[in-house]
Design a protein around this motif. Structure first.
Motif, PDB file in Angstrom:
ATOM      1  N   SER A 371      -0.641   4.706   3.065  1.00  0.00           N
ATOM      2  CA  SER A 371      -0.880   4.292   1.678  1.00  0.00           C
ATOM      3  C   SER A 371      -2.325   3.848   1.487  1.00  0.00           C
ATOM      4  CB  SER A 371       0.064   3.152   1.293  1.00  0.00           C
ATOM      5  OG  SER A 371       1.408   3.584   1.291  1.00  0.00           O
ATOM      6  N   PHE A 382      -1.102   8.072  -4.067  1.00  0.00           N
ATOM      7  CA  PHE A 382      -1.234   6.677  -3.626  1.00  0.00           C
ATOM      8  C   PHE A 382      -0.159   5.812  -4.282  1.00  0.00           C
ATOM      9  CE2 PHE A 382      -2.927   2.479  -4.953  1.00  0.00           C
ATOM     10  CZ  PHE A 382      -2.887   1.848  -3.704  1.00  0.00           C
ATOM     11  N   SER A 385       3.198   6.697  -2.715  1.00  0.00           N
ATOM     12  CA  SER A 385       3.378   6.124  -1.373  1.00  0.00           C
ATOM     13  C   SER A 385       3.555   4.611  -1.433  1.00  0.00           C
ATOM     14  CB  SER A 385       2.183   6.469  -0.486  1.00  0.00           C
ATOM     15  OG  SER A 385       1.012   5.773  -0.900  1.00  0.00           O
ATOM     16  N   LEU A 386       2.884   3.972  -2.385  1.00  0.00           N
ATOM     17  CA  LEU A 386       2.972   2.519  -2.509  1.00  0.00           C
ATOM     18  C   LEU A 386       4.381   2.087  -2.933  1.00  0.00           C
ATOM     19  CD1 LEU A 386       0.885   0.294  -2.017  1.00  0.00           C
ATOM     20  CD2 LEU A 386       0.499   0.209  -4.486  1.00  0.00           C
ATOM     21  N   PHE A 410       2.874  12.089   3.951  1.00  0.00           N
ATOM     22  CA  PHE A 410       1.650  11.371   3.587  1.00  0.00           C
ATOM     23  C   PHE A 410       0.518  11.693   4.567  1.00  0.00           C
ATOM     24  CE2 PHE A 410       4.664   7.951   1.795  1.00  0.00           C
ATOM     25  CZ  PHE A 410       4.747   8.634   0.597  1.00  0.00           C
TER      26      PHE A 410
END
Length: 423
Positions: A371, A382, A385-386, A410
């Motif tokens: 991330s 981003f 993924s966060l 990722f």
């Protein structure tokens, strides 16, 4: 490739293996099948997953060599990844011995990234994510049908016995749907049956649905243009699980997509939307949380809060390398004493705090680094993924294979060049 009129059928072994891997990963995410008492289903799913993963790894390497694909970025990543991981796990093992099986899932990216790398080289890096989303959408539609029938009084066809915390029986609808948790009051509506799908509890089903929803909203072409029918199906199904985590993730994802990541909206409009919508967002989240909060020490909300406290206290003992993997005693020793003396709900509910307690900051970086790096690579991914990481914080998915498929994706995105990714 065989031609039938205008239809082309491509026999692609990697595609079949990827679908197999996704299905097995979903089954492993604490489905009733996986947790059924008195069966070898758990071992069968794990063994088949390992075989499929190794086969996919082998097929991917062979294909890349035959096609003379540039493997240098892939090899650099694989050597760095496996070198750093083995070094860390070896140091952890020397400090406190643990079962290698307990950390085996951490090796999944090493074997899965090559397949995603080839997809990226073909300009289709999102392939495995789309396969996952499509599979979950099918499960969501199936569960909505049976949940609706159960809500109007259709009797179950039988029961299954599962080993989940304790030995329990769950109602079954032809082994295609289960009612594992009964009824609950949700958003002012009483006696709502919790949609648990194929899973032993609603939060695990909500995790699978939420991750698929995030894929539908943030990954692949066409995600900029509103919400697809698949996104709506996933949203509705999340609501039927009555999972507070799932509902909060849904609200957060919709807000971020509409107010932050919408490139068609001018910055000034985005700013205005943030000013207007953030208070609404906060109020909605607080309302969902308030419905779940119970001040009794044995309530679900109190137990979850105590898990964070226990995990933090355990992490402080050895903050850098942790207290050793599989060292569950370090967590129970820091829990509310009433949970211990009554043997009431001594399970743990937060993946990230467990990892911090076991592996310290260095162990936590395994999950957080993708991330951090994606922040400099791709704004949309981003955010994606966060939120996936946020789910990890509030759900115990350390050993869930699905999460490691996302981590693999990722990493692949990070080291594949833009022109190789075809977007």
């Amino acid at each position: 490739m065989q031609k039938l009129g205008r239809i082309y059928i491509k026999y692609d072994l990697r595609t079949i293996l990827q679908y197999g891997l996704v299905i097995l990963a979903i089954l492993q995410c604490n489905t009733v099948f996986f947790r059924e008492y008195g069966t070898a289903h758990k071992k069968i799913v794990i063994i088949l997953f390992i075989i499929t993963l190794l086969a996919l790894f082998g097929v991917s390497i062979v294909e890349s060599v035959k096609r003379k694909i540039n493997l240098k970025p892939l090899l650099v990543f694989l050597l760095a990844f496996i070198g750093l991981l083995i070094t860390f796990l070896t140091i952890s093992y020397i400090r406190r011995q643990y079962s290698i099986i307990s950390v085996s899932a951490m090796f999944i990216p090493f074997f899965l990234v090559p397949s995603i790398y080839i997809d990226g080289y073909n300009g289709q890096i999102d392939e495995i994510m789309q396969k996952y989303k499509n599979t979950v959408v099918i499960l969501a539609i199936l569960s909505l049908i049976f949940w609706g029938l159960a809500s109007i009084g259709l009797h179950p066809s039988g029961t299954k016995v599962v080993n989940w915390g304790s030995i329990n029986s769950v109602s079954s609808y032809y082994s295609l749907h289960y009612i594992a948790q009964g009824k609950i009051s949700f958003l002012g509506i009483s006696n709502v049956i919790r949609n648990t799908g194929l899973f032993v509890e609603a939060p695990m089903y909500s995790y699978v649905l939420s991750t698929a929803l995030l894929v539908s909203m943030f990954v692949g072409k066409g995600t900029e243009n509103g919400f697809s029918w698949k996104t709506w199906v996933l949203m509705i199904t999340i609501m039927t699980t009555t999972s507070s985590t799932g509902v909060i993730i849904l609200i957060l994802a919709v807000f971020l997509k509409l107010a932050i990541l919408n490139d068609r909206v001018h910055f000034s409009i985005k700013l205005l939307l943030c000013i207007l919508l953030i208070p609404v967002l906060v109020l909605l989240i607080l309302h969902v949380i308030n419905e779940k909060v119970d001040m009794n020490w044995y309530s679900s909300s109190s137990i979850r809060l105590n898990d964070f406290i226990a995990g933090y206290a355990a992490w402080k003992i050895h903050p850098w390398f942790g207290n050793g993997f599989d060292n569950y005693n370090v967590l129970t020793n820091n829990m509310d004493y009433r949970r211990i003396i009554t043997n009431y709900n001594t399970g743990f509910s937060t993946g990230f705090m467990e990892i911090l307690a076991y592996g310290g900051i260095l162990g936590g970086m395994y999950y957080l680094l993708p991330s951090i790096f994606l922040f400099f690579k791709n704004k949309k991914l981003f955010v994606f993924s966060l939120i996936i990481f946020l789910l990890f914080v509030f759900t115990l998915v350390n050993g869930v294979y699905i999460y490691y498929i996302f981590i693999s994706y990722f990493w692949a995105v990070l080291f594949i060049k833009t022109n190789e990714r075809g977007n």
